[in-house]
Scaffold this motif. Structure first.
Motif, PDB file in Angstrom:
ATOM      1  N   PHE A   1       0.856  -1.185   0.000  1.00 21.91           N
ATOM      2  CA  PHE A   1       0.000   0.000   0.000  1.00 21.91           C
ATOM      3  C   PHE A   1       0.889   1.230   0.000  1.00 21.91           C
ATOM      4  O   PHE A   1       2.102   1.133   0.222  1.00 21.91           O
ATOM      5  CB  PHE A   1      -0.957   0.010   1.208  1.00 21.91           C
ATOM      6  CG  PHE A   1      -0.272   0.032   2.541  1.00 21.91           C
ATOM      7  CD1 PHE A   1      -0.099   1.225   3.231  1.00 21.91           C
ATOM      8  CD2 PHE A   1       0.217  -1.138   3.118  1.00 21.91           C
ATOM      9  CE1 PHE A   1       0.543   1.250   4.465  1.00 21.91           C
ATOM     10  CE2 PHE A   1       0.850  -1.129   4.344  1.00 21.91           C
ATOM     11  CZ  PHE A   1       1.015   0.073   5.023  1.00 21.91           C
ATOM     12  N   VAL A   2       0.291   2.387  -0.255  1.00 25.65           N
ATOM     13  CA  VAL A   2       1.038   3.641  -0.293  1.00 25.65           C
ATOM     14  C   VAL A   2       0.536   4.550   0.823  1.00 25.65           C
ATOM     15  O   VAL A   2      -0.676   4.728   1.004  1.00 25.65           O
ATOM     16  CB  VAL A   2       0.895   4.340  -1.664  1.00 25.65           C
ATOM     17  CG1 VAL A   2       1.571   5.704  -1.661  1.00 25.65           C
ATOM     18  CG2 VAL A   2       1.471   3.458  -2.774  1.00 25.65           C
ATOM     19  N   LEU A   3       1.500   5.117   1.570  1.00 29.15           N
ATOM     20  CA  LEU A   3       1.203   6.117   2.598  1.00 29.15           C
ATOM     21  C   LEU A   3       1.580   7.496   2.082  1.00 29.15           C
ATOM     22  O   LEU A   3       2.680   7.686   1.538  1.00 29.15           O
ATOM     23  CB  LEU A   3       2.016   5.847   3.874  1.00 29.15           C
ATOM     24  CG  LEU A   3       1.600   4.678   4.735  1.00 29.15           C
ATOM     25  CD1 LEU A   3       2.624   4.458   5.847  1.00 29.15           C
ATOM     26  CD2 LEU A   3       0.219   4.909   5.319  1.00 29.15           C
ATOM     27  N   GLN A   4       0.674   8.441   2.252  1.00 25.23           N
ATOM     28  CA  GLN A   4       0.955   9.845   1.950  1.00 25.23           C
ATOM     29  C   GLN A   4       1.381  10.514   3.253  1.00 25.23           C
ATOM     30  O   GLN A   4       0.668  10.434   4.250  1.00 25.23           O
ATOM     31  CB  GLN A   4      -0.301  10.508   1.397  1.00 25.23           C
ATOM     32  CG  GLN A   4      -0.151  11.981   1.097  1.00 25.23           C
ATOM     33  CD  GLN A   4      -1.451  12.530   0.542  1.00 25.23           C
ATOM     34  OE1 GLN A   4      -1.979  12.043  -0.438  1.00 25.23           O
ATOM     35  NE2 GLN A   4      -1.988  13.540   1.211  1.00 25.23           N
ATOM     36  N   HIS A   5       2.557  11.133   3.254  1.00 20.75           N
ATOM     37  CA  HIS A   5       3.096  11.816   4.429  1.00 20.75           C
ATOM     38  C   HIS A   5       2.919  13.322   4.292  1.00 20.75           C
ATOM     39  O   HIS A   5       3.125  13.866   3.209  1.00 20.75           O
ATOM     40  CB  HIS A   5       4.603  11.565   4.560  1.00 20.75           C
ATOM     41  CG  HIS A   5       4.989  10.163   4.866  1.00 20.75           C
ATOM     42  ND1 HIS A   5       5.810   9.833   5.912  1.00 20.75           N
ATOM     43  CD2 HIS A   5       4.697   8.980   4.262  1.00 20.75           C
ATOM     44  CE1 HIS A   5       6.010   8.532   5.949  1.00 20.75           C
ATOM     45  NE2 HIS A   5       5.347   7.991   4.936  1.00 20.75           N
TER      46      HIS A   5
ATOM     47  N   LEU B   1      -4.227  -6.697   1.128  1.00 15.33           N
ATOM     48  CA  LEU B   1      -4.418  -5.324   1.616  1.00 15.33           C
ATOM     49  C   LEU B   1      -5.258  -4.488   0.648  1.00 15.33           C
ATOM     50  O   LEU B   1      -5.394  -3.280   0.836  1.00 15.33           O
ATOM     51  CB  LEU B   1      -3.062  -4.662   1.879  1.00 15.33           C
ATOM     52  CG  LEU B   1      -2.222  -5.340   2.970  1.00 15.33           C
ATOM     53  CD1 LEU B   1      -0.864  -4.671   3.098  1.00 15.33           C
ATOM     54  CD2 LEU B   1      -2.959  -5.345   4.295  1.00 15.33           C
ATOM     55  N   ARG B   2      -5.824  -5.128  -0.369  1.00 15.00           N
ATOM     56  CA  ARG B   2      -6.712  -4.423  -1.288  1.00 15.00           C
ATOM     57  C   ARG B   2      -7.885  -3.856  -0.494  1.00 15.00           C
ATOM     58  O   ARG B   2      -8.449  -4.528   0.356  1.00 15.00           O
ATOM     59  CB  ARG B   2      -7.217  -5.369  -2.365  1.00 15.00           C
ATOM     60  CG  ARG B   2      -7.959  -4.667  -3.492  1.00 15.00           C
ATOM     61  CD  ARG B   2      -8.283  -5.599  -4.651  1.00 15.00           C
ATOM     62  NE  ARG B   2      -7.153  -6.386  -5.128  1.00 15.00           N
ATOM     63  CZ  ARG B   2      -6.177  -5.927  -5.919  1.00 15.00           C
ATOM     64  NH1 ARG B   2      -6.182  -4.682  -6.311  1.00 15.00           N
ATOM     65  NH2 ARG B   2      -5.189  -6.726  -6.302  1.00 15.00           N
ATOM     66  N   GLY B   3      -8.214  -2.592  -0.724  1.00 14.28           N
ATOM     67  CA  GLY B   3      -9.310  -1.941  -0.002  1.00 14.28           C
ATOM     68  C   GLY B   3      -8.888  -1.306   1.310  1.00 14.28           C
ATOM     69  O   GLY B   3      -9.716  -0.745   2.026  1.00 14.28           O
ATOM     70  N   LEU B   4      -7.584  -1.380   1.651  1.00 12.49           N
ATOM     71  CA  LEU B   4      -7.090  -0.774   2.883  1.00 12.49           C
ATOM     72  C   LEU B   4      -7.316   0.730   2.843  1.00 12.49           C
ATOM     73  O   LEU B   4      -7.085   1.384   1.828  1.00 12.49           O
ATOM     74  CB  LEU B   4      -5.585  -1.065   3.048  1.00 12.49           C
ATOM     75  CG  LEU B   4      -4.910  -0.461   4.280  1.00 12.49           C
ATOM     76  CD1 LEU B   4      -5.406  -1.136   5.561  1.00 12.49           C
ATOM     77  CD2 LEU B   4      -3.390  -0.596   4.159  1.00 12.49           C
TER      78      LEU B   4
END
Length: 169
Positions: free
Chosen positions: A115-119, A143-146
């Motif tokens: 998944f990708v986190l935006q900081h 983790l699809r839909g996380l």
């Protein structure tokens, strides 16, 4: 009570108890999944394995702009490796504002994928304070839909602690 207030209350009640379908497609009454969703609170620590920061705009009288390529490793409720790119702006007093995107490959709560986190954060007085947002649609595998958000506030002493409150669509 005025009419608009009554209408608003009726609409809110109707949305909370809307008709939903169960897994077999049958109609059922009850609280919608969105209204009932409880987020899981994940706690993890991370270490910075590499930090490569280079200026890309350094001109006299203007704020210093840099780009940092960072690799991280996670332990705890979040396990895995992260690759992060920060764009940073430094002020004359040494404080900074920054944004970044981080691809995390590993597991969250025992579910594997990426998944990708935006900081989004600031650095002031030796402490980086960061808010995190799981980028919608970025989850893969289990983790699809996380979806979720988190935070951390850290100084210079590793390992760093973070939290992530999450659920799934």
């Amino acid at each position: 009570m005025k009419l608009p207030t009554i209408v608003l209350l009726v609409v809110a009640f109707a949305l909370a108890f809307a008709q939903t379908k169960d897994r077999k497609g049958n109609q059922k009454a009850g609280i919608t999944e969105e209204a009932a969703a409880l987020k899981t609170h994940a706690k993890a620590t991370f270490a910075l394995n590499a930090w490569d920061e280079k200026p890309y705009n350094e001109m006299n009288g203007l704020p210093k702009l840099t780009r940092a390529s960072v690799t991280k490793s996670y332990q705890g409720d979040i396990k895995g490796e992260g690759k992060l790119e920060y764009l940073m702006m430094y002020r004359d007093d040494g404080s900074a504002s920054f944004i970044g995107l981080e691809q995390v490959v590993g597991s969250v709560g025992g579910r594997s994928g990426s998944f990708v986190l935006q900081h989004s954060g600031t650095f002031k007085g030796g402490v980086a304070t960061v808010t995190l947002l799981v980028v919608p649609g970025s989850g893969t595998g289990d983790l699809r839909g996380l979806r979720g958000n988190g935070e951390f506030a850290v100084g210079h002493q590793q390992p760093y602690s973070m939290t992530l409150d999450y659920d799934f669509e």
